[in-house]
Design an enzyme around this catalytic site. Structure first.
Site, short mmCIF file in Angstrom:
data_model
loop_
_atom_site.label_atom_id
_atom_site.label_comp_id
_atom_site.label_asym_id
_atom_site.label_seq_id
_atom_site.Cartn_x
_atom_site.Cartn_y
_atom_site.Cartn_z
N ASP A 151 13.17 26.88 24.76
CA ASP A 151 13.40 27.23 26.17
C ASP A 151 12.80 26.14 27.05
O ASP A 151 11.71 25.63 26.77
CB ASP A 151 12.75 28.59 26.46
N ASN A 155 15.31 24.05 38.97
CA ASN A 155 16.60 24.04 39.68
C ASN A 155 16.42 24.22 41.18
O ASN A 155 17.07 23.56 41.98
CB ASN A 155 17.51 25.14 39.13
N ASP A 160 21.36 20.12 35.37
CA ASP A 160 22.35 19.79 34.33
C ASP A 160 21.91 18.58 33.53
O ASP A 160 22.06 18.55 32.30
CB ASP A 160 23.72 19.52 34.98
N ASP A 182 19.14 28.15 29.73
CA ASP A 182 18.26 27.05 29.33
C ASP A 182 17.66 27.28 27.95
O ASP A 182 16.64 26.67 27.60
CB ASP A 182 17.15 26.85 30.37
#
Length: 329
Positions: A209, A217, A226, A252
């Site tokens: 993770d 983000n 991304d 993720d």
């Protein structure tokens, strides 16, 4: 262009084959390449020209066809699924349509429709056979046309297989990271796990993770997010063993199945990947810092895929509780 049905052997047929412009024109058509026009002249005189309007149907499936259409000008489209479907191929001047259904003595398998206004030379079935019988060159040219048609059909099949394989690849591949996706994971991980358990092969699973990815983000934006996921994916590919199975679990999270690996081997691979991601962002001042946490679990007798994933996820949770940017088992 061509007289309508004069009787073979009459002066009309002789005049027809003696006309220099006719002989020159026919020699430019593949079907008549190298053919002694005098040998087939009496039969050519019984062909005729047909004017075809754009959209007009010349050949339809399941309707008996008794004519070959040689394109003199314009173009014809061949369509498979329906008369309204996109054309499979386009036939241009010098090419012909209808010969296969006559040779096979079967109904056509496709529609042949005028792509635009056309002029075609129409050869009736009985005339076609007579020209084949009297001219080896004509028969050879017809075989060449049939052969090229088969090759064209084979290429269409190959292209279709290529498209199908591309669709299949997209169906099991994550578009962002180019790793296998959850659908592939559910199928292939399950099959491999069952085989390993049956063979009593030690196997481990790793859940990975990206630490605090939502905050990442929010701070740096989804484009940077991304890029981070692609970096993690590439790092996992490079730091696990060639036979290990790497997939994007979702969001993720990533999942790796390591057939033949004890917990210690899986821990070492995970630690190597964790360090590689941290090092990649620490050594690039322009790159936002990202870290990984990973949880490792070994198979136990009677495991299912869901049970093994849950155990690896529990280990990942322990890594998060321990302060993130670490590997736990």
């Amino acid at each position: 262009m061509i007289n309508a049905n004069p009787v073979p052997g009459t002066s009309a047929a002789v005049d027809f084959v003696d006309a220099p412009d006719i002989r020159h024109f026919l020699s430019g058509l593949l079907l008549f390449n190298g053919v002694d026009i005098r040998s087939v002249g009496p039969f050519l005189a019984r062909t005729h020209r047909q004017d075809v309007k754009a959209g007009e149907v010349l050949i339809s499936p399941n309707i008996r066809n008794t004519r070959v259409f040689v394109i003199l000008s314009g173009a014809l489209e061949v369509r498979l699924e329906s008369a309204d479907s996109p054309p499979l191929t386009i036939l241009h001047p010098g090419q012909c349509a209808g010969e296969m259904s006559i040779i096979e003595e079967k109904d056509p398998s496709a529609w042949v429709i005028a792509a635009r206004d056309c002029h075609v030379m129409v050869i009736e079935q009985d005339i076609l056979w007579r020209m084949i019988n009297v001219s080896h060159a004509f028969a050879r040219n017809l075989l060449v046309i049939l052969s090229s048609r088969v090759r064209s059909d084979n290429q269409v099949i190959l292209d279709s297989v290529g498209v199908l394989r591309e669709f299949e690849r997209h169906a099991v591949t994550d578009a962002l990271t180019d790793l296998h996706n959850r659908h592939w994971l559910d199928n292939m991980f399950r099959r491999r796990l069952e085989r390993c358990l049956k063979d009593d092969t030690p196997t481990s699973m790793v859940m990975v993770d990206v630490d605090e990815f939502k905050q990442f983000n929010d701070r740096f934006g989804h484009i940077a997010g991304d890029r981070a996921l692609r970096l993690v994916a590439e790092t996992l590919r490079n730091n696990f063993r060639p036979g290990d199975m790497v997939a994007r679990f979702g969001g993720d999270e990533f999942c790796i199945l390591l057939p033949g690996a004890e917990v210690e081997d899986a821990l070492a691979c995970s630690e190597r990947a964790r360090w590689a991601v941290q090092n990649a962002t620490e050594t690039d001042p322009a790159a936002p810092r990202i870290t990984l946490s990973a949880g490792v679990a070994a198979t136990e007798a009677g495991d299912t895929l869901e049970v093994l994933i849950a155990r690896a996820d529990d280990a990942l949770y322990r890594a998060k509780l321990g302060g993130r940017n670490r590997v736990a088992s």
